[in-house]
Design a protein around this motif. Sequence first.
Motif, short mmCIF file in Angstrom:
data_model
loop_
_atom_site.label_atom_id
_atom_site.label_comp_id
_atom_site.label_asym_id
_atom_site.label_seq_id
_atom_site.Cartn_x
_atom_site.Cartn_y
_atom_site.Cartn_z
N THR A 170 0.84 -1.19 0.00
CA THR A 170 0.00 0.00 0.00
C THR A 170 0.88 1.24 0.00
OG1 THR A 170 -1.78 -1.10 1.21
CG2 THR A 170 -1.78 1.30 1.22
N GLU A 192 0.86 4.77 1.05
CA GLU A 192 0.09 5.69 1.88
C GLU A 192 0.26 7.12 1.37
OE1 GLU A 192 1.06 5.14 5.96
OE2 GLU A 192 0.48 3.01 5.97
N SER A 193 -0.85 7.78 1.20
CA SER A 193 -0.87 9.14 0.63
C SER A 193 -0.13 9.18 -0.71
CB SER A 193 -0.24 10.15 1.61
OG SER A 193 -0.95 10.18 2.82
N ASN A 199 -4.62 6.70 -0.50
CA ASN A 199 -3.89 5.45 -0.39
C ASN A 199 -4.11 4.60 -1.65
OD1 ASN A 199 -3.11 6.28 2.12
ND2 ASN A 199 -4.45 4.88 3.25
#
Length: 243
Positions: free
Chosen positions: A181, A183-184, A234
């Motif tokens: 993942t 993130e941001s 995300n």
Amino acid sequence: MNELIYEQPLNEKIRSFLRLEYLAEQLEFNLKHDHQHACFYPLFSLWELCERCDYRNDVIKELDRHLNQLQKWQTLPDADNTNISTLIEQVTEKRHDISQLFRLCEPLKHDRFLIAIRQRFSMPGASCNFDLPQLHFWLSKPWKERKQQYQAWIAHFLPLLDGVKLLLELTRNSTEFEPHTAESGFYQGNGDNLSLVRVRLGANPSSYPTISGNRNRFAIHFMDFRLQKHFDGNVSFELATCR
């Protein structure tokens, strides 16, 4: 939209191999469809690249490296000897074929038709029939006849391109995709002597990745295509880091 795979080479050798693979795919596509004069762009691009660089020796060295690695794996107690033996045969065969290549572009340099039209293709709009009447004449021939001639032109490069295809296949198969993942919209990873980073996204992704880095470290920034700026959400993706 089907899943998408983005690749980023982390050394110049893999970068060159990916370019050669891209041109090989274009050549193969042009053999299946009559694209008129557009078929010459990948041919001339490949010709120019092979005149600039000695890909023959680079590919042989890489095949030797993989051959040594495969032979080491063959001695491991849990090795899949059948699969490894098949790969060793393939690598050995491609190495032999490429070792027979000398002066790769030389046959094309004696083709008066190709020489006459090649430099014109680098000029915008210069492949009109009044600029290149010989091209206009060639395009009027039946596709079956032109296809045979096109096959003869690209045949000089096929041993090299087949070797590159096998090398990239071995590189890509050296590791599997794993879920991650960003993130941001950002992900950073580390590795040891990496050569290729691969990012796989599911159908209809909300953004696309831009990848940068070197053999020991890399970063992935996801971008919003519509706004053409960094994506702040995300992002779930799959990652493969190849050596």
